[in-house]
Design an enzyme around this catalytic site. Structure first.
Site, PDB file in Angstrom:
ATOM      1  CB  CYS A   2      22.380  26.712   7.720  1.00 24.15           C
ATOM      2  SG  CYS A   2      22.866  25.718   9.135  1.00 24.15           S
ATOM      3  CB  CYS A   5      19.812  26.107  11.699  1.00 26.99           C
ATOM      4  SG  CYS A   5      21.223  26.994  12.411  1.00 26.99           S
ATOM      5  CG  ASP A  28      27.580  12.134   7.182  1.00 26.26           C
ATOM      6  OD1 ASP A  28      28.286  13.131   7.385  1.00 26.26           O
ATOM      7  OD2 ASP A  28      27.111  11.846   6.052  1.00 26.26           O
ATOM      8  CG  HIS A  44      24.688  29.119  12.159  1.00 26.25           C
ATOM      9  ND1 HIS A  44      24.403  28.202  11.188  1.00 26.25           N
ATOM     10  CD2 HIS A  44      25.670  29.917  11.653  1.00 26.25           C
ATOM     11  CE1 HIS A  44      25.166  28.444  10.128  1.00 26.25           C
ATOM     12  NE2 HIS A  44      25.939  29.479  10.391  1.00 26.25           N
ATOM     13  CG  ASN A  82      36.069  18.554   6.127  1.00 24.65           C
ATOM     14  OD1 ASN A  82      37.217  18.151   6.342  1.00 24.65           O
ATOM     15  ND2 ASN A  82      35.093  17.735   5.755  1.00 24.65           N
ATOM     16  N   GLY A  88      37.376  21.796   2.380  1.00 27.63           N
ATOM     17  CA  GLY A  88      36.326  20.976   1.772  1.00 27.63           C
ATOM     18  C   GLY A  88      35.008  21.027   2.519  1.00 27.63           C
ATOM     19  CG  HIS A  93      25.404  24.549  11.763  1.00 27.03           C
ATOM     20  ND1 HIS A  93      24.203  25.101  12.158  1.00 27.03           N
ATOM     21  CD2 HIS A  93      25.917  23.966  12.873  1.00 27.03           C
ATOM     22  CE1 HIS A  93      23.989  24.869  13.445  1.00 27.03           C
ATOM     23  NE2 HIS A  93      25.026  24.168  13.906  1.00 27.03           N
ATOM     24  CG  HIS A  95      29.773  19.609  10.224  1.00 30.89           C
ATOM     25  ND1 HIS A  95      29.616  20.769   9.496  1.00 30.89           N
ATOM     26  CD2 HIS A  95      30.381  18.733   9.393  1.00 30.89           C
ATOM     27  CE1 HIS A  95      30.086  20.594   8.268  1.00 30.89           C
ATOM     28  NE2 HIS A  95      30.572  19.365   8.176  1.00 30.89           N
ATOM     29  CG  HIS A  97      32.942  14.759   9.465  1.00 27.71           C
ATOM     30  ND1 HIS A  97      32.029  14.282   8.538  1.00 27.71           N
ATOM     31  CD2 HIS A  97      33.203  16.045   9.106  1.00 27.71           C
ATOM     32  CE1 HIS A  97      31.762  15.246   7.656  1.00 27.71           C
ATOM     33  NE2 HIS A  97      32.460  16.317   7.973  1.00 27.71           N
TER      34      HIS A  97
HETATM   35  P1  AMP Z   1      31.393  18.721   5.229  1.00 29.88           P
HETATM   36  O1  AMP Z   1      31.859  18.334   3.854  1.00 29.88           O
HETATM   37  O2  AMP Z   1      32.476  18.602   6.271  1.00 29.88           O
HETATM   38  O3  AMP Z   1      30.696  20.046   5.247  1.00 29.88           O
HETATM   39  O4  AMP Z   1      30.364  17.589   5.658  1.00 29.88           O
HETATM   40  C1  AMP Z   1      28.981  17.696   5.511  1.00 29.88           C
HETATM   41  C2  AMP Z   1      28.417  16.349   5.886  1.00 29.88           C
HETATM   42  O5  AMP Z   1      27.033  16.509   6.128  1.00 29.88           O
HETATM   43  C3  AMP Z   1      28.581  15.284   4.800  1.00 29.88           C
HETATM   44  O6  AMP Z   1      29.299  14.180   5.327  1.00 29.88           O
HETATM   45  C4  AMP Z   1      27.137  14.924   4.454  1.00 29.88           C
HETATM   46  O7  AMP Z   1      26.979  13.562   4.159  1.00 29.88           O
HETATM   47  C5  AMP Z   1      26.396  15.337   5.709  1.00 29.88           C
HETATM   48  N1  AMP Z   1      24.984  15.672   5.535  1.00 29.88           N
HETATM   49  C6  AMP Z   1      24.462  16.557   4.664  1.00 29.88           C
HETATM   50  N2  AMP Z   1      23.131  16.633   4.823  1.00 29.88           N
HETATM   51  C7  AMP Z   1      22.811  15.781   5.837  1.00 29.88           C
HETATM   52  C8  AMP Z   1      21.583  15.405   6.465  1.00 29.88           C
HETATM   53  N3  AMP Z   1      20.402  15.930   6.111  1.00 29.88           N
HETATM   54  N4  AMP Z   1      21.638  14.494   7.472  1.00 29.88           N
HETATM   55  C9  AMP Z   1      22.814  13.957   7.840  1.00 29.88           C
HETATM   56  N5  AMP Z   1      23.993  14.278   7.295  1.00 29.88           N
HETATM   57  C10 AMP Z   1      23.993  15.169   6.297  1.00 29.88           C
HETATM   58 ZN    ZN Z   2      23.094  26.591  11.101  1.00 28.87          ZN
END
Ligand code: AMP
Ligand code: ZN
Length: 118
Positions: A2, A5, A28, A44, A82, A88, A93, A95, A97
């Site tokens: 992913c 990862c 982000d 993961h 989320n 949403g 993976h 995370h 915020h």
């Molecule tokens: P979610 O909607 O909670 O899955 O949030 C995914 C977050 O990952 C979003 O805020 C994106 O802006 C962020 N994101 C996606 N790709 C990257 C990346 N390569 N580097 C940093 N942030 C990322």
């Molecule tokens: Zn992952």
């Protein structure tokens, strides 16, 4: 593998904030607040639903330390994870915020009117 990862494996570049053997914090790519950092376990897990309690405990400590590193520990911040379709979640993976650096807004999270469900 992913996307997060791949970030852990440094196959995709990221802007690091803090790191230890188990967790990684990075900015982000599409910030929604002056401070918008993502905190992930290096291992993961699809989402918050899968993380064991002991790993979550250590991750909480890491997020507290990351907030201090970012200088938002005193001013305050918000942690959001989320989960799944209605949550949403876009990246599958786990995370968190970490948002701060200004007074954050608070409002309706759904298009549906919450009063219709009371
Ligand atoms: P979610 O909607 O909670 O899955 O949030 C995914 C977050 O990952 C979003 O805020 C994106 O802006 C962020 N994101 C996606 N790709 C990257 C990346 N390569 N580097 C940093 N942030 C990322
Ligand atoms: Zn992952």
């Amino acid at each position: 593998m992913c996307i997060f990862c791949k970030i852990v494996a440094k196959e995709i570049p990221s802007n690091a904030v803090a790191e230890n053997e188990e967790f990684y914090a990075f900015h982000d790519i599409n910030p929604k607040a002056p401070v918008h950092v993502l905190v992930i376990p290096k291992a993961h897990f699809d989402s918050f639903k899968e993380i064991p309690g002991d790993v979550m405990g250590r991750m909480s400590t890491f997020m507290q330390e990351t907030a201090k590193t970012l200088g938002i520990d005193e001013s305050g911040y918000r942690i959001i994870s989320n989960i799944g379709e209605d949550g949403g979640q876009e990246v599958k993976h786990l995370h968190f915020h970490l948002l701060g650096g200004a007074k954050l807004k608070w409002g309706h999270f759904a298009d549906a009117d919450p009063k219709d469900f009371i």
